[in-house]
Design a protein around this motif. Structure first.
Motif, PDB file in Angstrom:
ATOM      1  N   GLU A  28       0.821  -1.221   0.000  1.00 29.37           N
ATOM      2  CA  GLU A  28       0.000   0.000   0.000  1.00 29.37           C
ATOM      3  C   GLU A  28       0.852   1.268   0.000  1.00 29.37           C
ATOM      4  O   GLU A  28       0.344   2.371  -0.161  1.00 29.37           O
ATOM      5  N   THR A  29       2.174   1.098   0.239  1.00 25.49           N
ATOM      6  CA  THR A  29       3.050   2.285   0.321  1.00 25.49           C
ATOM      7  C   THR A  29       3.420   2.795  -1.064  1.00 25.49           C
ATOM      8  O   THR A  29       4.008   2.069  -1.873  1.00 25.49           O
ATOM      9  N   LEU A  30       3.075   4.060  -1.299  1.00 28.88           N
ATOM     10  CA  LEU A  30       3.427   4.694  -2.571  1.00 28.88           C
ATOM     11  C   LEU A  30       4.832   5.278  -2.416  1.00 28.88           C
ATOM     12  O   LEU A  30       5.038   6.225  -1.661  1.00 28.88           O
ATOM     13  N   ALA A  31       5.814   4.690  -3.083  1.00 35.48           N
ATOM     14  CA  ALA A  31       7.206   5.148  -2.915  1.00 35.48           C
ATOM     15  C   ALA A  31       7.520   6.308  -3.863  1.00 35.48           C
ATOM     16  O   ALA A  31       8.084   7.311  -3.447  1.00 35.48           O
ATOM     17  N   ILE A  32       7.190   6.152  -5.146  1.00 34.08           N
ATOM     18  CA  ILE A  32       7.326   7.268  -6.087  1.00 34.08           C
ATOM     19  C   ILE A  32       6.113   7.299  -7.020  1.00 34.08           C
ATOM     20  O   ILE A  32       5.548   6.256  -7.340  1.00 34.08           O
ATOM     21  N   ASN A  51      14.914  11.737   3.411  1.00 35.66           N
ATOM     22  CA  ASN A  51      14.776  10.310   3.721  1.00 35.66           C
ATOM     23  C   ASN A  51      13.393   9.826   3.317  1.00 35.66           C
ATOM     24  O   ASN A  51      12.401  10.507   3.580  1.00 35.66           O
ATOM     25  N   GLY A  52      13.367   8.669   2.688  1.00 33.85           N
ATOM     26  CA  GLY A  52      12.083   8.094   2.285  1.00 33.85           C
ATOM     27  C   GLY A  52      11.500   8.745   1.047  1.00 33.85           C
ATOM     28  O   GLY A  52      10.374   8.462   0.641  1.00 33.85           O
ATOM     29  N   GLY A  53      12.278   9.622   0.382  1.00 34.10           N
ATOM     30  CA  GLY A  53      11.787  10.338  -0.798  1.00 34.10           C
ATOM     31  C   GLY A  53      11.716   9.488  -2.055  1.00 34.10           C
ATOM     32  O   GLY A  53      11.213   9.949  -3.079  1.00 34.10           O
ATOM     33  N   GLY A  54      12.277   8.274  -1.999  1.00 32.40           N
ATOM     34  CA  GLY A  54      12.150   7.354  -3.132  1.00 32.40           C
ATOM     35  C   GLY A  54      13.392   7.253  -4.005  1.00 32.40           C
ATOM     36  O   GLY A  54      13.353   6.671  -5.091  1.00 32.40           O
ATOM     37  N   LYS A  55      14.532   7.755  -3.518  1.00 26.54           N
ATOM     38  CA  LYS A  55      15.762   7.764  -4.321  1.00 26.54           C
ATOM     39  C   LYS A  55      16.234   6.333  -4.636  1.00 26.54           C
ATOM     40  O   LYS A  55      16.512   5.984  -5.784  1.00 26.54           O
ATOM     41  N   THR A  56      16.335   5.536  -3.569  1.00 27.88           N
ATOM     42  CA  THR A  56      16.777   4.146  -3.756  1.00 27.88           C
ATOM     43  C   THR A  56      15.780   3.382  -4.617  1.00 27.88           C
ATOM     44  O   THR A  56      16.161   2.597  -5.496  1.00 27.88           O
ATOM     45  N   THR A  57      14.506   3.654  -4.403  1.00 25.99           N
ATOM     46  CA  THR A  57      13.471   2.980  -5.190  1.00 25.99           C
ATOM     47  C   THR A  57      13.630   3.301  -6.669  1.00 25.99           C
ATOM     48  O   THR A  57      13.508   2.417  -7.521  1.00 25.99           O
ATOM     49  N   PRO A  91      25.277  -0.638  -4.547  1.00 23.27           N
ATOM     50  CA  PRO A  91      24.173  -0.488  -3.588  1.00 23.27           C
ATOM     51  C   PRO A  91      24.610   0.241  -2.325  1.00 23.27           C
ATOM     52  O   PRO A  91      25.804   0.436  -2.091  1.00 23.27           O
ATOM     53  N   GLN A  92      23.619   0.609  -1.514  1.00 26.16           N
ATOM     54  CA  GLN A  92      23.938   1.197  -0.197  1.00 26.16           C
ATOM     55  C   GLN A  92      24.681   0.156   0.629  1.00 26.16           C
ATOM     56  O   GLN A  92      24.271  -1.005   0.648  1.00 26.16           O
ATOM     57  N   VAL A  93      25.726   0.583   1.329  1.00 26.24           N
ATOM     58  CA  VAL A  93      26.490  -0.409   2.116  1.00 26.24           C
ATOM     59  C   VAL A  93      25.652  -1.029   3.228  1.00 26.24           C
ATOM     60  O   VAL A  93      25.883  -2.168   3.615  1.00 26.24           O
ATOM     61  N   THR A 206      22.581  10.723  -3.479  1.00 26.89           N
ATOM     62  CA  THR A 206      23.422  11.195  -2.377  1.00 26.89           C
ATOM     63  C   THR A 206      22.657  12.070  -1.390  1.00 26.89           C
ATOM     64  O   THR A 206      21.697  12.748  -1.758  1.00 26.89           O
ATOM     65  N   HIS A 207      23.092  12.007  -0.134  1.00 21.55           N
ATOM     66  CA  HIS A 207      22.663  12.988   0.859  1.00 21.55           C
ATOM     67  C   HIS A 207      23.743  14.051   0.994  1.00 21.55           C
ATOM     68  O   HIS A 207      23.628  14.969   1.784  1.00 21.55           O
ATOM     69  N   ASP A 208      24.822  13.850   0.233  1.00 19.21           N
ATOM     70  CA  ASP A 208      25.989  14.698   0.342  1.00 19.21           C
ATOM     71  C   ASP A 208      25.767  15.949  -0.506  1.00 19.21           C
ATOM     72  O   ASP A 208      26.188  16.040  -1.644  1.00 19.21           O
TER      73      ASP A 208
END
Ligand SMILES: Nc1ncnc2c1ncn2[C@@H]1O[C@H](COP(=O)(O)OP(=O)(O)OP(=O)(O)O)[C@@H](O)[C@H]1O
Length: 266
Positions: A28-32, A51-57, A91-93, A206-208
């Motif tokens: 049910e979670t809408l990621a992007i 955070n949770g904005g859907g970047k990894t997705t 991938p993310q470490v 990145t968050h950088d």
């Protein structure tokens, strides 16, 4: 996008990535939602967002690791699922087990495996040599025999980049490659990515935010939907729409405060 030319006569083979109206859900979670994004061949795109904005997705959808609920993705004219040899993925470490008993060289070799490999796969001499070359290229050949549990954050990231390069990708996707690395390694990683960008397209999550203006060519801001896509210089409105609070950024290499202070900070 059922063929490689649409009604506007864009040839998708010319683009590294064409994403049209992409929506991804986890249950049910809408990621992007409704993301449309074109990435030019040779671009170096930074993706930022909360955070949770859907970047990894978004990265996972490009790779084909998560299926779209709707929309389409075309990579160098090919649909996801047929692009393995085009893509390198770092991938993310946090998604990896650093205590796994394997050496740096062995990890890099796994980048050459195709999905049909068996437990008894034997690498050829040329595979072994290529593994060494990749470690040279990222500057950690001296660590080839070391267990991965004994690597620093920066060394670990360089190893993952070497593994991603094993398929000679046209498109390299990286998920926070400078998270938990020291300042020196961070510089080395960005300098390596600049060099790699001469021969491949790069998409970097990145968050950088310091990296954003200084290194990437273009920028995409994601907060569930695409808030901005354009040149790598942010203005107040975009940052406000993304984060909704003051944030330190670098523009033209000079740190400054992009947004006004919150009232309660004054
Ligand atoms: N496997 C999953 N199952 C369920 N929900 C998920 C899963 N992965 C991500 N989500 C949710 O999808 C949304 C987007 O997550 P995603 O990890 O893509 O964001 P992100 O921008 O990469 O976040 P971060 O900056 O924290 O890494 C979040 O609401 C997250 O909780």
């Amino acid at each position: 996008m059922s063929n490689t030319r649409n009604v506007n006569n864009i040839d998708y083979h010319d683009k590294a990535v064409c994403i049209e109206n992409l929506t991804v859900k986890y249950g049910e979670t809408l990621a992007i939602a409704g993301v449309s994004l074109n990435v030019e061949d040779g671009d170096y795109l930074g993706i930022i967002g909360p955070n949770g904005g859907g970047k990894t997705t978004l990265l996972k959808a490009i790779i084909g690791l998560v299926p779209p609920a709707s929309g389409e993705i075309v990579i160098y004219g090919k649909k996801t699922g047929k692009t393995r040899r085009l893509l390198g993925y770092v991938p993310q470490v946090t998604a990896l087990d650093k205590s796994f008993p394997i050496t740096v060289h062995e990890v890099v070799l796994t980048g050459m495996l195709n999905p049909s490999f068996t437990l008894f796969h034997k690498y050829t001499q040329s595979d072994m040599e290529k593994g060494d070359e990749l470690l040279e290229r990222v500057g950690i050949y001296n660590l080839r025999g070391r267990m991965i549990s004994e690597l620093s954050g920066g060394e670990f990231q360089k190893m993952l980049i070497a593994r991603a390069l094993a398929v000679d990708p046209k498109l390299l996707l990286l998920d926070e490659p400078t998270a938990s690395v020291d300042a020196n390694s961070r510089e080395q990683i960005f300098s390596l990515l600049n060099e790699l960008n001469k021969s491949m397209t790069i998409i970097l999550v990145t968050h950088d935010l310091l990296a954003v203006s200084s290194y990437v060519k273009t920028l995409a801001c994601l907060n569930g939907k695409l808030v901005y896509h354009g040149e790598a210089e942010l203005n107040e409105d975009v940052v406000n729409a993304l984060y909704g609070c003051p944030i330190d950024l670098i523009a033209h290499g000079v740190p400054h405060r992009v947004l006004k202070k919150h009232k309660e900070d004054e």
